[in-house]
Design an enzyme around this catalytic site. Structure first.
Site, short mmCIF file in Angstrom:
data_model
loop_
_atom_site.label_atom_id
_atom_site.label_comp_id
_atom_site.label_asym_id
_atom_site.label_seq_id
_atom_site.Cartn_x
_atom_site.Cartn_y
_atom_site.Cartn_z
N SER A 181 -4.85 3.74 -4.26
CA SER A 181 -4.07 4.08 -2.98
C SER A 181 -4.37 5.23 -1.98
O SER A 181 -4.29 5.24 -0.99
CB SER A 181 -2.78 3.88 -3.06
OG SER A 181 -2.23 4.93 -4.05
N HIS A 209 -3.34 -2.34 -2.75
CA HIS A 209 -4.34 -2.45 -1.56
C HIS A 209 -5.58 -3.10 -1.73
O HIS A 209 -6.57 -3.04 -0.85
CB HIS A 209 -4.61 -0.89 -1.44
CG HIS A 209 -3.34 0.08 -1.20
ND1 HIS A 209 -2.92 0.39 -0.07
CD2 HIS A 209 -2.68 0.66 -2.34
CE1 HIS A 209 -2.01 1.30 -0.30
NE2 HIS A 209 -1.70 1.35 -1.46
N LYS A 238 1.81 -4.87 1.97
CA LYS A 238 0.61 -4.19 2.60
C LYS A 238 -0.02 -5.21 3.54
O LYS A 238 0.40 -5.54 4.35
CB LYS A 238 -0.29 -3.36 1.68
CG LYS A 238 0.90 -2.37 0.88
CD LYS A 238 0.20 -1.34 0.44
CE LYS A 238 1.10 -0.50 -0.82
NZ LYS A 238 1.94 0.21 0.09
C1 PLP Z 1 -1.22 0.99 -5.67
C2 PLP Z 1 0.37 1.02 -5.11
N1 PLP Z 1 1.29 0.31 -5.99
C3 PLP Z 1 2.55 0.18 -5.61
C4 PLP Z 1 3.10 0.19 -4.51
C5 PLP Z 1 4.54 0.04 -4.32
O1 PLP Z 1 4.71 -1.05 -3.52
P1 PLP Z 1 5.87 -1.44 -2.93
O2 PLP Z 1 5.89 -0.67 -1.55
O3 PLP Z 1 5.98 -2.76 -2.46
O4 PLP Z 1 6.99 -0.78 -3.81
C6 PLP Z 1 2.25 1.10 -3.71
C7 PLP Z 1 2.62 1.60 -2.14
O5 PLP Z 1 3.76 1.48 -2.07
C8 PLP Z 1 0.89 1.34 -4.00
O6 PLP Z 1 0.15 1.96 -3.34
#
Ligand code: PLP
Length: 385
Positions: A181, A209, A238
């Site tokens: 990320s 992502h 996303k």
């Molecule tokens: C790699 C990754 N996993 C999980 C999440 C969390 O997802 P959510 O925003 O749906 O809680 C994010 C970003 O927010 C992320 O970048």
């Protein structure tokens, strides 16, 4: 002063001193533009990679679902919150990821906080890429399993840790971001699947992502030939433009999640309009694989203009170093009408504060070239060639 407030102010003062305090900034978003403090800025800090959160078909689906089902689920999915749209969303996710089944959670964070402890416990082993997202680390800690962090993308290190520790534990899990990320690079899935097979370890990828962006929109598992990943989780917040998390896996694993993953059991189902929006967005992604290639193409245009390593996803980091310097660089870009948020510890390791550029399908190429020129001039301090 109440001791509680004293405690909070003292913590905040320490963070202020290191320029590490964070607070939400009021931001009104319209496509790739945002308004902050009365100024209109072109944003390179949004994960709405395909701009689907504002797509007319997605909005229409959300409105129709609100009218038909209301705006809240009313209960956990195991009680009465499992409205009919869920089945359609889960079928579509499983189809897109090529798995038997899928399970939707309240968010991506909640998904990892639920999936990992439902699979491994205190007797077990878990290996995590050191740069994986905070929710993988949270899930690993919650599980109580013996946790080792392997060096970023270093399959050899993960292999060595398995060789040393695997035999001591009944079960082992390897967990990694599919697309990292904060760095935008891809997990070495060929190497990880090979060691997972050799040591009978279960591989989990977090494709927050990746979905909608790489692998023809199907995610990192499909980015370099088809990788054998039995646990593909991700988020609907996303590229899908909505909200919620998911796990695509076998029917047995999904059934286990529905009865053992605590955030699934003890949290209210997603609002129906959000589920409907995700269905409409996934439909657009499945029907337009060429469109899903656009964010990566834009990221590559930017990286090439700055002689950075070739982008592998929609995310391109420019590492600055100290948090103060990253904040100053971000402010400098803001003066030019560009929003690029500085990412600081603890989101990234100390000394690697950065500008994280994320590209969406709608960013015009000319604006990306202008951005690169400004970054070259104002941030990297290099003259335009
Ligand atoms: C790699 C990754 N996993 C999980 C999440 C969390 O997802 P959510 O925003 O749906 O809680 C994010 C970003 O927010 C992320 O970048």
């Amino acid at each position: 002063m109440h001791s509680l407030d004293e405690f909070a102010w003292a913590k905040l003062a320490t963070l202020d001193q290191a320029q590490l305090r964070r607070a939400p900034v009021m931001t009104a978003r319209s496509g790739i533009w945002v308004e902050r403090d009365g100024r209109r800025l072109l944003s390179f800090s949004c994960n709405d990679y395909l701009n689907l959160s504002q797509h007319p078909a997605v909005i229409k689906a959300a409105i129709a679902a609100a009218e038909q089902y209301g705006v809240g689920a009313g209960a956990s999915r195991l009680v009465t919150g499992n409205h009919p749209l869920y089945a359609e969303l889960e079928t579509r996710l499983a189809r897109m990821k090529g798995t038997e089944a899928a399970c939707v959670f309240g968010s991506g964070y909640l998904a990892n906080a639920g999936i990992i402890p439902a699979l491994v416990g205190p007797d077990d082993l878990i290996l995590v890429d050191e740069l994986s997202h905070a929710c993988i680390h949270a899930g690993a800690k919650l599980s109580g399993a013996q946790l080792y962090r392997y060096r970023h993308r270093d399959v050899g290190h993960a292999d060595a840790l398995l060789a040393e520790h695997r035999a001591l534990h009944p079960h082992a899990l390897i967990a990694t971001d599919g697309v990292f990320s904060m760095d935008g690079d891809l997990a070495p899935l060929a190497g990880l699947t090979a060691i997972a097979q050799r040591y009978d370890a279960w591989l989990l990828t977090d494709d927050a992502h990746g979905l909608g962006v790489v692998g023809g929109g199907r995610g990192s598992t499909f980015a370099g030939g088809r990788a054998d990943v039995p646990l593909q989780m991700g988020t609907l917040s996303k590229a899908v433009g909505a909200y919620g998390g998911y796990l695509c896996a076998s029917a047995a694993v999904v059934a286990l999640m529905q009865t053992r993953a605590r955030p699934f059991i003890y949290s209210t189902g997603l609002p129906p309009p959000v589920v409907a929006a995700a269905i409409a967005a996934l439909d657009l992604i499945a029907r337009q694989p060429d469109y899903t290639g656009e964010p990566l193409r834009k990221a590559r245009l930017f990286a090439r203009a700055l002689d950075l390593p070739e982008a592998q996803s929609a995310i391109v980091p420019v590492i600055i170093g100290e948090a103060t310097a990253a904040l100053a660089a971000s402010k400098r870009l803001e003066k030019e009408g560009l929003l690029v948020v500085a990412i600081r510890p603890p989101t990234v390791p100390v000394g690697t504060a950065r500008l994280r550029f994320s590209f969406t399908a709608l960013h015009p190429d000319a604006e990306i070239e202008r951005l690169a020129a400004i970054v070259r001039d104002c941030v990297l301090g290099r003259a335009l060639s």
